[in-house]
Scaffold this active site. Structure first.
Site, PDB file in Angstrom:
ATOM      1  N   THR A  56     -28.011 -19.015 -51.284  1.00 53.58           N
ATOM      2  CA  THR A  56     -28.997 -20.011 -50.868  1.00 53.58           C
ATOM      3  C   THR A  56     -28.810 -20.339 -49.396  1.00 53.58           C
ATOM      4  O   THR A  56     -27.695 -20.261 -48.867  1.00 53.58           O
ATOM      5  CB  THR A  56     -28.895 -21.302 -51.702  1.00 53.58           C
ATOM      6  N   TYR A  57     -29.920 -20.646 -48.761  1.00 56.25           N
ATOM      7  CA  TYR A  57     -29.897 -21.125 -47.378  1.00 56.25           C
ATOM      8  C   TYR A  57     -30.420 -22.557 -47.335  1.00 56.25           C
ATOM      9  O   TYR A  57     -30.706 -23.090 -46.271  1.00 56.25           O
ATOM     10  CB  TYR A  57     -30.754 -20.212 -46.490  1.00 56.25           C
ATOM     11  N   ASN A  58     -30.574 -23.140 -48.555  1.00 60.61           N
ATOM     12  CA  ASN A  58     -31.064 -24.522 -48.698  1.00 60.61           C
ATOM     13  C   ASN A  58     -32.417 -24.714 -48.018  1.00 60.61           C
ATOM     14  O   ASN A  58     -32.674 -25.743 -47.398  1.00 60.61           O
ATOM     15  CB  ASN A  58     -30.037 -25.522 -48.167  1.00 60.61           C
ATOM     16  N   THR A  59     -33.261 -23.699 -48.146  1.00 62.10           N
ATOM     17  CA  THR A  59     -34.620 -23.799 -47.584  1.00 62.10           C
ATOM     18  C   THR A  59     -35.639 -23.410 -48.649  1.00 62.10           C
ATOM     19  O   THR A  59     -35.331 -22.640 -49.573  1.00 62.10           O
ATOM     20  CB  THR A  59     -34.801 -22.874 -46.370  1.00 62.10           C
ATOM     21  N   GLU A 104     -37.466 -14.774 -48.407  1.00 61.17           N
ATOM     22  CA  GLU A 104     -37.331 -15.510 -49.664  1.00 61.17           C
ATOM     23  C   GLU A 104     -37.854 -14.687 -50.837  1.00 61.17           C
ATOM     24  O   GLU A 104     -37.300 -14.737 -51.943  1.00 61.17           O
ATOM     25  CB  GLU A 104     -38.071 -16.849 -49.560  1.00 61.17           C
ATOM     26  N   CYS A 153     -39.632   6.512 -60.254  1.00 63.92           N
ATOM     27  CA  CYS A 153     -39.267   6.093 -58.898  1.00 63.92           C
ATOM     28  C   CYS A 153     -38.891   7.321 -58.075  1.00 63.92           C
ATOM     29  O   CYS A 153     -37.712   7.654 -57.915  1.00 63.92           O
ATOM     30  CB  CYS A 153     -38.108   5.091 -58.943  1.00 63.92           C
ATOM     31  N   THR A 181     -31.859 -25.509 -54.202  1.00 61.25           N
ATOM     32  CA  THR A 181     -32.713 -24.563 -54.937  1.00 61.25           C
ATOM     33  C   THR A 181     -32.072 -24.065 -56.231  1.00 61.25           C
ATOM     34  O   THR A 181     -32.594 -23.149 -56.871  1.00 61.25           O
ATOM     35  CB  THR A 181     -33.046 -23.345 -54.049  1.00 61.25           C
TER      36      THR A 181
END
Length: 481
Positions: free
Chosen positions: A375-378, A452, A119, A387
């Site tokens: 989480t953004y619940n999407t 995401e 790297c 999720t």
């Protein structure tokens, strides 16, 4: 006319004069080679500096104050400000606050760790930092020029990076009992945390296609800028004076097919939840499913012909260049399953780290929890989605690849939720990150947002780091007892 991005007449006039004079003098001005902080994410879809909200602005300011720059890792991680805040706080503590190791040792260990995965992005950053804090430039000619104490860390570095399940208490003993070059327990804990931090950060760097910084090798060109379409304020803002062309994140796959993939994944999650509610597998069946998933993970490998990102040769910063990742059950080798109820981060690792390197256990624990619970619940275009099942499947699959088992988890869920292209991406980013390609990134979760996918990389980073730490800390505990 100069760039439309420069609305100030006086700046335009000065730009014309200065750039014209620069060309006459033959002075070369570095210009960015890439478009934005990531090769995988279109620049227009990243958070633009100047358009950030108050929280992000504070994070940018903190990052700049800490690092002396706003680096590309920060500009991608800021998709998830809560995690970035925890990450920056932890990294600042490891590198700059009071601790067992001197500052130049810390940056050199970062170089050693990043180099194991080729790297060059991270190596370049820490070479500069190493020199800035007074490190001896001779050490940068190769590991053999560093103190024997750091050379002795090479064996642990390579095993942690590639085969952490092979670490034993004898390896720890060798480091702690080498006479004048011995490590103290506190120093070793600091070194282990740094090594695991930079191994996993290399995974994030390659997994998100982080572009080189403008002042590092591979990050700039010296093509003379055109006065007709370029401005000094473009240089400071990283603009290139050219039109940007970006491919669709879904590649050539029709969006309707990708939408169907999302719907199918959500349906599987629903069915698995219903099965959980109706019946629970026996302990014997759960153990069998773990072993099956562990075996299957060995046959998940990349079939990519495409070359990974070009990197400068950094092999001088580590020994045994032929040593790399190998599945733990290949060639008749049997490594006992690491059972979390026998040694876990929460019950064992956390307290050991915190005792020998105060506050670091707390910082790491917070970072692990944020990544795991974030989480953004999407899911793609869907809102109000739980999720947790998917996040747990990703985390446990990574630990399964490292031979780590949770007795209370049904590993049959992994094959239901993670398709082959996603498993290929996960295993590549976690085990051989330098082989990650844009095609791999594009091929999984094709309808999901880039934010995401970055979230997936945060899960990969933290699950990998915790897995490495568990093996190292268990060996240290066994040595101490």
């Amino acid at each position: 006319m100069l760039s439309k991005r420069c609305p100030f007449p006086d700046v335009r006039e000065k730009s014309e004069a200065i750039l014209g004079g620069v060309q006459e003098l033959g002075i070369r001005i570095p210009r960015p080679l890439g478009h934005g902080p990531s090769r995988f994410i279109p620049e227009k879809e990243t958070i633009q500096v100047g358009n950030e909200d108050a929280t992000m602005h504070t994070l940018f300011a903190d990052s700049f104050a800490t690092l002396g720059r706003l680096d590309n890792v920060t500009l991608v991680m800021v998709f998830h400000p809560q995690y970035l805040e925890s990450f920056l706080k932890t990294q600042h503590y490891l590198l700059q606050m009071d601790g067992p190791l001197p500052l130049h040792y810390r940056h050199y260990i970062g170089i050693m760790a990043a180099a194991r995965h080729q790297c060059s992005y991270l190596v370049n950053l820490h070479v500069n930092d190493f020199l800035h804090v007074g490190g001896d430039p001779k050490w940068l000619n190769g590991l053999e020029n560093a103190p024997q104490k750091l050379q002795n860390l090479g064996e642990l570095n390579k095993m942690l990076a590639h085969r952490p399940w092979l670490i034993t208490k004898e390896h720890i003993e060798q480091l702690l009992k080498t006479e004048e070059n011995s490590w103290s327990l506190a120093e070793l804990i600091h070194a282990v945390v740094l090594l695991t931090h930079y191994h996993s950060l290399a995974s994030f760097t390659f997994g998100c296609g982080i572009s080189p910084e403008i002042d590092c090798e591979g990050g700039h060109t010296f093509r003379p800028p055109s006065v007709s379409n370029y401005c000094l304020c473009d240089i400071t803002n990283g603009y290139h004076g050219v039109e940007e062309i970006h491919a669709s994140p879904t590649g050539s796959i029709p969006s309707t097919e990708s939408v169907c993939e999302v719907e199918a994944l959500m349906e599987k999650m629903k069915q698995l939840q219903e099965c959980r509610d109706e019946e629970e597998a026996s302990q014997e069946e759960m153990a069998t499913r773990f072993e099956r998933e562990k075996r299957e993970s060995m046959f998940v490998c990349s079939s990519e012909d495409e070359e990974s990102a070009a990197t400068r040769d950094v092999s001088r910063h580590f020994e045994d260049t032929s040593y790399g990742y190998k599945d733990f059950s290949r060639h008749g080798m049997h490594v006992p399953t690491f059972r979390v109820q026998d040694y876990s981060w929460e019950d064992h690792g956390y307290s050991l780290v915190n005792r020998l390197y105060p506050d670091v256990g707390q910082l790491l624990d917070e970072k692990f929890h944020i990544a795991y619970n974030l989480t953004y619940n999407t899911m793609a275009m869907h809102k109000d989605v739980d999720t947790s099942m998917l996040r747990r499947a990703i985390w446990n699959y990574i630990h399964c690849m490292f031979g780590i088992r949770y007795d209370d988890y049904d590993y049959g869920e992994i094959n239901q939720l993670l398709d082959r292209s996603f498993k290929v991406y996960i295993k590549t980013v976690v085990c051989t990150p330098e082989k990650t390609t844009k095609r791999m990134y594009d091929s999984f979760w094709r309808q999901f947002e880039h934010s995401e996918k970055v979230h997936v990389n945060l899960l990969l980073v933290e699950a990998r780091m915790q897995a490495e730490l568990l093996y190292a800390l268990r060996a240290i505990t066994r040595y101490m007892t």
